[in-house]
Design a protein around this motif. Structure first.
Motif, PDB file in Angstrom:
ATOM      1  N   HIS A 105       7.295  -6.908  22.587  1.00  0.00           N
ATOM      2  CA  HIS A 105       8.087  -6.210  23.415  1.00  0.00           C
ATOM      3  C   HIS A 105       9.264  -7.195  23.845  1.00  0.00           C
ATOM      4  N   ALA A 106       9.147  -8.235  24.062  1.00  0.00           N
ATOM      5  CA  ALA A 106      10.363  -8.978  24.410  1.00  0.00           C
ATOM      6  C   ALA A 106      11.115  -9.467  23.279  1.00  0.00           C
ATOM      7  N   ARG A 107      10.609  -9.431  22.035  1.00  0.00           N
ATOM      8  CA  ARG A 107      11.296  -9.472  21.003  1.00  0.00           C
ATOM      9  C   ARG A 107      11.883  -8.398  20.246  1.00  0.00           C
ATOM     10  N   ALA A 108      11.724  -7.263  20.884  1.00  0.00           N
ATOM     11  CA  ALA A 108      12.225  -6.057  20.238  1.00  0.00           C
ATOM     12  C   ALA A 108      13.522  -5.799  19.669  1.00  0.00           C
ATOM     13  N   ALA A 109      14.530  -6.569  20.478  1.00  0.00           N
ATOM     14  CA  ALA A 109      15.901  -6.467  20.071  1.00  0.00           C
ATOM     15  C   ALA A 109      16.139  -7.160  18.730  1.00  0.00           C
ATOM     16  N   GLN A 110      14.993  -8.031  18.149  1.00  0.00           N
ATOM     17  CA  GLN A 110      15.068  -8.366  16.875  1.00  0.00           C
ATOM     18  C   GLN A 110      15.245  -7.444  15.776  1.00  0.00           C
ATOM     19  N   PHE A 111      15.309  -6.263  15.896  1.00  0.00           N
ATOM     20  CA  PHE A 111      15.535  -5.376  14.888  1.00  0.00           C
ATOM     21  C   PHE A 111      16.764  -5.461  14.483  1.00  0.00           C
ATOM     22  N   ILE A 112      17.666  -5.972  15.300  1.00  0.00           N
ATOM     23  CA  ILE A 112      19.210  -5.950  14.744  1.00  0.00           C
ATOM     24  C   ILE A 112      18.989  -6.703  13.255  1.00  0.00           C
ATOM     25  N   GLY A 113      19.687  -6.152  12.193  1.00  0.00           N
ATOM     26  CA  GLY A 113      19.502  -6.820  11.153  1.00  0.00           C
ATOM     27  C   GLY A 113      18.414  -6.110  10.199  1.00  0.00           C
ATOM     28  N   SER A 114      17.752  -5.341  10.741  1.00  0.00           N
ATOM     29  CA  SER A 114      16.618  -4.712   9.968  1.00  0.00           C
ATOM     30  C   SER A 114      17.170  -3.330   9.360  1.00  0.00           C
ATOM     31  N   LEU A 115      16.389  -2.838   8.505  1.00  0.00           N
ATOM     32  CA  LEU A 115      16.874  -1.601   7.890  1.00  0.00           C
ATOM     33  C   LEU A 115      17.148  -0.503   9.028  1.00  0.00           C
ATOM     34  N   ASP A 116      16.078  -0.448  10.138  1.00  0.00           N
ATOM     35  CA  ASP A 116      16.442   0.783  11.030  1.00  0.00           C
ATOM     36  C   ASP A 116      17.794   0.443  11.701  1.00  0.00           C
ATOM     37  N   CYS A 136      15.592   1.693  23.564  1.00  0.00           N
ATOM     38  CA  CYS A 136      14.185   1.358  23.576  1.00  0.00           C
ATOM     39  C   CYS A 136      14.191  -0.093  22.894  1.00  0.00           C
ATOM     40  N   HIS A 137      14.766  -0.546  21.733  1.00  0.00           N
ATOM     41  CA  HIS A 137      14.655  -1.999  21.486  1.00  0.00           C
ATOM     42  C   HIS A 137      15.494  -2.890  22.247  1.00  0.00           C
ATOM     43  N   GLY A 138      16.446  -2.671  22.904  1.00  0.00           N
ATOM     44  CA  GLY A 138      17.371  -3.332  23.969  1.00  0.00           C
ATOM     45  C   GLY A 138      18.684  -3.796  23.116  1.00  0.00           C
ATOM     46  N   SER A 139      19.690  -3.926  23.990  1.00  0.00           N
ATOM     47  CA  SER A 139      20.889  -4.264  23.686  1.00  0.00           C
ATOM     48  C   SER A 139      21.201  -5.750  24.033  1.00  0.00           C
ATOM     49  N   GLU A 140      22.055  -6.632  23.391  1.00  0.00           N
ATOM     50  CA  GLU A 140      22.426  -7.865  23.983  1.00  0.00           C
ATOM     51  C   GLU A 140      23.545  -7.734  24.847  1.00  0.00           C
ATOM     52  N   VAL A 141      23.075  -7.802  26.258  1.00  0.00           N
ATOM     53  CA  VAL A 141      24.045  -7.165  27.442  1.00  0.00           C
ATOM     54  C   VAL A 141      25.323  -8.159  27.471  1.00  0.00           C
ATOM     55  N   LYS A 142      26.604  -7.750  27.404  1.00  0.00           N
ATOM     56  CA  LYS A 142      27.535  -8.554  27.716  1.00  0.00           C
ATOM     57  C   LYS A 142      28.053  -8.320  29.147  1.00  0.00           C
ATOM     58  N   TYR A 143      28.361  -9.333  29.931  1.00  0.00           N
ATOM     59  CA  TYR A 143      28.901  -9.170  31.255  1.00  0.00           C
ATOM     60  C   TYR A 143      30.468  -9.521  31.183  1.00  0.00           C
ATOM     61  N   LEU A 144      31.267  -8.492  31.969  1.00  0.00           N
ATOM     62  CA  LEU A 144      32.484  -8.993  31.951  1.00  0.00           C
ATOM     63  C   LEU A 144      33.282  -9.460  33.115  1.00  0.00           C
ATOM     64  N   GLY A 145      32.198  -9.806  34.016  1.00  0.00           N
ATOM     65  CA  GLY A 145      32.599 -10.195  35.301  1.00  0.00           C
ATOM     66  C   GLY A 145      32.953  -9.310  36.295  1.00  0.00           C
ATOM     67  N   ILE A 159      13.262  -2.433  26.109  1.00  0.00           N
ATOM     68  CA  ILE A 159      12.265  -3.453  26.462  1.00  0.00           C
ATOM     69  C   ILE A 159      12.341  -4.775  25.920  1.00  0.00           C
ATOM     70  N   GLY A 160      13.406  -5.114  24.915  1.00  0.00           N
ATOM     71  CA  GLY A 160      13.689  -6.166  24.438  1.00  0.00           C
ATOM     72  C   GLY A 160      15.215  -6.695  24.620  1.00  0.00           C
ATOM     73  N   ARG A 161      15.449  -6.076  25.611  1.00  0.00           N
ATOM     74  CA  ARG A 161      16.900  -6.342  25.972  1.00  0.00           C
ATOM     75  C   ARG A 161      17.239  -7.763  26.149  1.00  0.00           C
ATOM     76  N   VAL A 162      18.545  -8.460  25.648  1.00  0.00           N
ATOM     77  CA  VAL A 162      18.834  -9.694  25.632  1.00  0.00           C
ATOM     78  C   VAL A 162      19.578  -9.849  26.986  1.00  0.00           C
ATOM     79  N   ASN A 163      19.193 -10.480  28.068  1.00  0.00           N
ATOM     80  CA  ASN A 163      20.116 -10.836  29.181  1.00  0.00           C
ATOM     81  C   ASN A 163      21.054 -11.902  29.184  1.00  0.00           C
ATOM     82  N   PRO A 164      22.251 -11.665  30.074  1.00  0.00           N
ATOM     83  CA  PRO A 164      23.096 -12.826  30.066  1.00  0.00           C
ATOM     84  C   PRO A 164      22.566 -14.003  30.522  1.00  0.00           C
ATOM     85  N   ASP A 165      21.436 -14.069  31.025  1.00  0.00           N
ATOM     86  CA  ASP A 165      20.887 -15.290  31.557  1.00  0.00           C
ATOM     87  C   ASP A 165      19.677 -15.910  30.254  1.00  0.00           C
ATOM     88  N   GLY A 166      19.758 -15.380  29.177  1.00  0.00           N
ATOM     89  CA  GLY A 166      19.075 -15.808  27.950  1.00  0.00           C
ATOM     90  C   GLY A 166      17.610 -15.163  28.175  1.00  0.00           C
TER      91      GLY A 166
END
Length: 429
Positions: A105-116, A136-145, A159-166
């Motif tokens: 689940h924590a690695r769900a955002a690794q689908f980036i680069g997949s055929l999906d 569902c997979h999660g995004s790489e969240v970008k904080y603008l301030g 569920i696999g979202r990559v948060n600004p704190d890593g």
């Protein structure tokens, strides 16, 4: 008449839960509640009914940030984390956060680069991925301030979202804000937000299965709000997704790594057993043993493995070998989905093939057969093989000579009997 009136007056108090007891918050938390009771009252009411509120875990307890933490801002004299990530949840839930961090689940955002992701981002288009795949997979969240985020990455509860704190993931994917209910996380519908549809229809399969039928018929006996929720002790009416994949038994503790009990992977083109599959299977069978006898469990796994082997050997491996040969011979381009055969092949394993395997794993007969193997066979024989032959005549010849596919050439009575005997012997049926 008087008796009826008395009953009518009493019944609401019998079925409606009493409001949560007043909660003592820290001064900063009191300040949060005072403002947000007006600006976002729904959030506050959700929190009031939560286990957090009962233990005086208030807004500030979770949103308090340290100087230098990413995605934070100064808010009425306090440094506030805009997103409460697993990093913050781990202050109290250290073991759960560590288990989740090593889960699929924590690695769900690794689908980036997949055929999906190629389909979502490029073939379909960016907004489709933002509102579809990434939710569902999660995004790489970008904080603008100053409390603001890039709209292409937030809001997001994947569920696999990559948060600004890593940190990866969000506990709120299952324990919805701001009640953070264990009972909600134990409901099959909770998993069904993402585990549904043509490529991974677990919720549909569950609803069809005896397990799902038992759950719906006996939901009042499920004791979903129990603190420990040990199968066979706190409840026994039916299993949910959480029962099998996460929750405690008399012999094992709860886990937030949903893969701990999965022995086969059913997602890729060809299924295979995972590392330490014996231990994983033993953990799952321990769950099964609360309701099923040893012989029942062993025979189920024989049926399950036989079906996965059938899919692998008859359809998946031959199809993959044909595709590999076409790519190696430069008969197909390197660009995914620019040729018809690539779409046919993708749906063969990614849609129909998964449904057949998952239907078997979760005891959903219609998904094993009509939504699964029927569709696999139909696509293989009427679309994949003809299209592969169109790309390179003769490329499927060796495959079609195997005992699996000889029926296509026509069978004599003796050959038909031999074919039936072949399946009986190979799959112990």
């Amino acid at each position: 008449m008087r008796r009826s009136v008395v009953l009518l007056l009493l019944i609401p108090w019998m079925v409606v839960p009493l409001p949560a007891q007043p909660t003592k918050a820290v001064p900063q938390g009191e300040q949060c509640l005072a403002c947000h009771s007006v600006s976002t009252p729904g959030v506050v009411e959700q929190w009031k009914s939560s286990a957090h509120a009962k233990k005086s875990v208030d807004c500030y307890s979770c949103h308090q940030a340290a100087a230098g933490d990413p995605a934070t801002f100064e808010h009425y004299g306090n440094q506030i984390a805009v997103i409460v990530t697993p990093h913050y949840c781990a202050r109290c839930h250290k073991e759960e956060a560590a288990q989740f961090a090593k889960s699929h689940h924590a690695r769900a955002a690794q689908f980036i680069g997949s055929l999906d992701n190629m389909l979502g981002e490029i073939v379909e288009g960016g907004p489709a991925a933002v509102n579809g795949c990434r939710q569902c997979h999660g995004s790489e969240v970008k904080y603008l301030g100053n409390g603001k985020f890039d709209a292409d990455t937030w809001p997001n509860s994947g569920i696999g979202r990559v948060n600004p704190d890593g940190s990866k993931g969000t506990c709120a994917a299952c324990h919805g804000r701001h009640a953070f209910s264990s009972a909600q996380a134990r409901q099959p519908e909770n998993c069904g937000k993402c585990h549904m549809g043509p490529d991974h229809p677990q919720i549909e399969i569950y609803n069809e299965s005896k397990h799902g039928i038992q759950f719906r018929a006996n939901i009042a006996m499920m004791n979903l709000g129990s603190r420990n929720w040990v199968v066979g002790k706190d409840y026994s009416a039916a299993p949910t997704c959480a029962t099998c994949h996460m929750s405690a038994t008399s012999n094992q503790k709860i886990t937030h790594d949903v893969g701990d009990r999965i022995s086969f992977t059913l997602r890729p083109v060809v299924s295979f057993k995972l590392e330490n599959w014996e231990a994983r299977r033993a953990a799952m069978q321990d769950v099964c043993s609360n309701c099923h006898a040893t012989g029942w469990i062993e025979n189920f796994y024989k049926q399950y493995e036989g079906t996965v082997e059938l899919y692998n050997e008859k359809f998946a491996k031959p199809a993959k070998a044909i595709m590999d040969k076409l790519y190696a011979g430069n008969k197909l381009t390197k660009t995914p989905f620019d040729e018809k055969l690539e779409w046919v092949y993708y749906e063969l394993w990614h849609h129909e093939g998964r449904r057949a395997r998952m239907g078997t794993a979760m005891m959903g007969p219609d998904y094993t057969q009509w939504h699964g193997f029927y569709e696999v066979a139909k696509k293989f024989y009427t679309e994949f093989v003809p299209e592969a032959e169109h790309v390179l005549p003769g490329v499927t010849a060796e495959t079609m000579k195997s005992d699996f596919h000889k029926w296509k050439a026509g069978l004599t009575k003796e050959e038909l009997e031999k074919q039936i005997e072949f399946y009986k012997k190979r799959y112990m049926q």
